[in-house]
Design an enzyme around this catalytic site. Structure first.
Site, PDB file in Angstrom:
ATOM      1  N   LYS A  10       6.160 119.567 -41.256  1.00 58.48           N
ATOM      2  CA  LYS A  10       5.264 118.772 -41.697  1.00 58.48           C
ATOM      3  C   LYS A  10       4.270 118.287 -40.712  1.00 58.48           C
ATOM      4  O   LYS A  10       2.815 118.249 -40.777  1.00 58.48           O
ATOM      5  CB  LYS A  10       5.908 117.591 -42.040  1.00 58.48           C
ATOM      6  CG  LYS A  10       6.310 117.545 -43.730  1.00 58.48           C
ATOM      7  CD  LYS A  10       6.684 116.056 -44.001  1.00 58.48           C
ATOM      8  CE  LYS A  10       7.672 115.261 -43.079  1.00 58.48           C
ATOM      9  NZ  LYS A  10       8.898 115.666 -42.822  1.00 58.48           N
ATOM     10  N   ARG A  86       8.545 108.151 -48.479  1.00 56.38           N
ATOM     11  CA  ARG A  86       9.824 108.914 -48.579  1.00 56.38           C
ATOM     12  C   ARG A  86      10.498 108.355 -49.450  1.00 56.38           C
ATOM     13  O   ARG A  86      11.825 108.550 -49.561  1.00 56.38           O
ATOM     14  CB  ARG A  86      10.363 108.435 -47.063  1.00 56.38           C
ATOM     15  CG  ARG A  86      10.319 109.494 -46.143  1.00 56.38           C
ATOM     16  CD  ARG A  86      10.903 108.918 -44.778  1.00 56.38           C
ATOM     17  NE  ARG A  86      11.314 109.926 -43.961  1.00 56.38           N
ATOM     18  CZ  ARG A  86      10.421 110.432 -42.674  1.00 56.38           C
ATOM     19  NH1 ARG A  86       9.141 110.102 -42.745  1.00 56.38           N
ATOM     20  NH2 ARG A  86      10.989 111.202 -41.695  1.00 56.38           N
ATOM     21  N   ARG A 123      13.192 121.863 -31.274  1.00 54.16           N
ATOM     22  CA  ARG A 123      11.947 121.443 -31.433  1.00 54.16           C
ATOM     23  C   ARG A 123      11.958 120.302 -30.203  1.00 54.16           C
ATOM     24  O   ARG A 123      12.755 119.685 -29.527  1.00 54.16           O
ATOM     25  CB  ARG A 123      11.844 120.456 -32.498  1.00 54.16           C
ATOM     26  CG  ARG A 123      10.860 119.294 -32.636  1.00 54.16           C
ATOM     27  CD  ARG A 123      10.515 118.998 -33.959  1.00 54.16           C
ATOM     28  NE  ARG A 123      11.366 117.906 -34.312  1.00 54.16           N
ATOM     29  CZ  ARG A 123      11.391 117.160 -35.457  1.00 54.16           C
ATOM     30  NH1 ARG A 123      10.161 117.564 -36.406  1.00 54.16           N
ATOM     31  NH2 ARG A 123      11.894 116.219 -35.891  1.00 54.16           N
ATOM     32  N   ARG A 155      13.338 114.863 -29.248  1.00 56.60           N
ATOM     33  CA  ARG A 155      13.309 113.756 -29.653  1.00 56.60           C
ATOM     34  C   ARG A 155      14.719 113.063 -29.845  1.00 56.60           C
ATOM     35  O   ARG A 155      15.424 113.616 -29.824  1.00 56.60           O
ATOM     36  CB  ARG A 155      12.572 113.856 -31.243  1.00 56.60           C
ATOM     37  CG  ARG A 155      11.192 113.609 -31.475  1.00 56.60           C
ATOM     38  CD  ARG A 155      10.693 113.882 -32.600  1.00 56.60           C
ATOM     39  NE  ARG A 155      11.587 113.358 -33.962  1.00 56.60           N
ATOM     40  CZ  ARG A 155      11.040 113.177 -35.154  1.00 56.60           C
ATOM     41  NH1 ARG A 155      10.002 113.850 -35.372  1.00 56.60           N
ATOM     42  NH2 ARG A 155      11.740 112.594 -36.102  1.00 56.60           N
ATOM     43  N   ARG A 166      19.303 112.312 -41.472  1.00 57.27           N
ATOM     44  CA  ARG A 166      18.025 112.492 -41.955  1.00 57.27           C
ATOM     45  C   ARG A 166      18.059 113.412 -43.276  1.00 57.27           C
ATOM     46  O   ARG A 166      17.304 113.028 -44.198  1.00 57.27           O
ATOM     47  CB  ARG A 166      17.009 112.837 -40.840  1.00 57.27           C
ATOM     48  CG  ARG A 166      16.834 111.594 -39.983  1.00 57.27           C
ATOM     49  CD  ARG A 166      16.392 111.960 -38.704  1.00 57.27           C
ATOM     50  NE  ARG A 166      15.358 112.786 -38.439  1.00 57.27           N
ATOM     51  CZ  ARG A 166      15.118 113.693 -37.414  1.00 57.27           C
ATOM     52  NH1 ARG A 166      16.271 113.731 -36.754  1.00 57.27           N
ATOM     53  NH2 ARG A 166      14.001 114.315 -37.573  1.00 57.27           N
TER      54      ARG A 166
HETATM   55  P1  AMP Z   1       9.109 111.437 -38.839  1.00 56.51           P
HETATM   56  O1  AMP Z   1       8.764 111.563 -37.635  1.00 56.51           O
HETATM   57  O2  AMP Z   1       8.257 111.230 -39.818  1.00 56.51           O
HETATM   58  O3  AMP Z   1      10.423 111.943 -38.904  1.00 56.51           O
HETATM   59  O4  AMP Z   1       9.838 109.892 -38.711  1.00 56.51           O
HETATM   60  C1  AMP Z   1      10.891 109.490 -37.805  1.00 56.51           C
HETATM   61  C2  AMP Z   1      11.789 108.337 -38.194  1.00 56.51           C
HETATM   62  O5  AMP Z   1      10.779 107.208 -38.606  1.00 56.51           O
HETATM   63  C3  AMP Z   1      12.591 108.444 -39.663  1.00 56.51           C
HETATM   64  O6  AMP Z   1      13.676 109.241 -39.336  1.00 56.51           O
HETATM   65  C4  AMP Z   1      12.511 106.997 -40.189  1.00 56.51           C
HETATM   66  O7  AMP Z   1      13.715 106.418 -39.274  1.00 56.51           O
HETATM   67  C5  AMP Z   1      11.255 106.654 -39.507  1.00 56.51           C
HETATM   68  N1  AMP Z   1      10.242 106.604 -40.613  1.00 56.51           N
HETATM   69  C6  AMP Z   1       9.188 107.395 -40.606  1.00 56.51           C
HETATM   70  N2  AMP Z   1       8.413 107.258 -41.858  1.00 56.51           N
HETATM   71  C7  AMP Z   1       9.240 106.334 -42.950  1.00 56.51           C
HETATM   72  C8  AMP Z   1       9.070 105.963 -43.834  1.00 56.51           C
HETATM   73  N3  AMP Z   1       7.939 106.437 -44.707  1.00 56.51           N
HETATM   74  N4  AMP Z   1      10.061 105.111 -44.488  1.00 56.51           N
HETATM   75  C9  AMP Z   1      10.952 104.874 -43.820  1.00 56.51           C
HETATM   76  N5  AMP Z   1      11.297 105.321 -42.745  1.00 56.51           N
HETATM   77  C10 AMP Z   1      10.477 106.113 -41.986  1.00 56.51           C
END
Ligand code: AMP
Length: 218
Positions: A10, A86, A123, A155, A166
């Site tokens: 993504k 999400r 990653r 990360r 996740r």
């Molecule tokens: P990502 O980089 O998109 O994988 O986001 C990293 C983390 O940020 C996720 O595992 C969640 O803890 C939080 N997060 C990001 N976007 C959302 C969202 N739309 N709703 C809830 N938590 C989010």
């Protein structure tokens, strides 16, 4: 808006689409990581939940997104949205924020879980700008970001435990959005396998087909 399991690509694809269409890339994950780094109140709330792979509350996320979507660059050019919605509640809230307009398209990047596990383990990301790398395609010089010179690291939520949490939350909370957008005729799916270039080509193709049909695109 781009949907897909963690590790589907993504982030990488949203950066590419934002360059291709010259529109801002709005990533909730990047916004939250920046807030954590700056130690803002949102960042302080977010850190522990993010490290454990949990989702943040819908209200906090949607307030942050609503604010970002009001900024002039987004209003002038549109946006590529990454990491939000999400949950179905977030999708409903987002539709309200965008009204009387709507998302032009949700694209789901499809990929098998065995493949994302391999990708997530390899990653690496830039702590400053969020650029994505991997063990097989590292930055040119000694884990220093090619884009901004920041440090490139694994990360904190790419641990085995957080990854499995996740992915579990993705299946429970996020996967229902595929049907949600499909039933509104707002969904296209593309295979996430192959090179990043080939995935980008597939995404641009489905966007262009929709644009030519005029469905949804303003
Ligand atoms: P990502 O980089 O998109 O994988 O986001 C990293 C983390 O940020 C996720 O595992 C969640 O803890 C939080 N997060 C990001 N976007 C959302 C969202 N739309 N709703 C809830 N938590 C989010």
């Amino acid at each position: 808006m781009v949907l897909g399991k963690q590790g589907a690509g993504k982030g990488t694809q949203c950066v590419r689409l934002s360059h291709h269409y010259v529109v801002p890339h709005v990533s909730t994950g990047d916004m939250l990581r920046a807030a954590v780094k700056q130690g803002t109140p949102i960042g302080q709330k977010a850190k522990d939940l993010m490290d454990r792979g949990e989702l943040l509350g819908d209200e906090l996320i949607m307030e942050m997104v609503a604010e970002r979507l009001q900024e002039s660059d987004v209003r002038a050019r549109g946006f590529v949205l990454d990491g939000c919605p999400r949950t179905v509640a977030q999708a409903e809230e987002l539709a309200g924020i965008l009204a009387p307009f709507d998302l032009d398209l949700a694209i789901d990047i499809e990929i098998h879980t065995t493949q994302v596990l391999r990708r997530l383990a390899a990653r690496r990301v830039c702590v400053d700008c969020g650029a994505n790398y991997s063990l097989s395609s590292p930055p040119l010089i000694n884990w220093t970001c090619d884009v901004c010179g920041g440090e490139v690291v694994q990360r904190q939520d790419d641990t085995e435990e957080a990854i499995s949490r996740r992915l579990e939350l993705y299946e429970i909370q996020t996967a229902p959005l595929i049907e949600w957008y499909r039933s509104r005729n707002q969904l296209e799916s593309v295979p996430g396998t192959g090179s990043p270039d080939s995935v980008t080509r597939r995404m641009v193709k489905v966007i262009e087909i929709r644009r030519q049909r005029g469905s949804g695109f303003g």
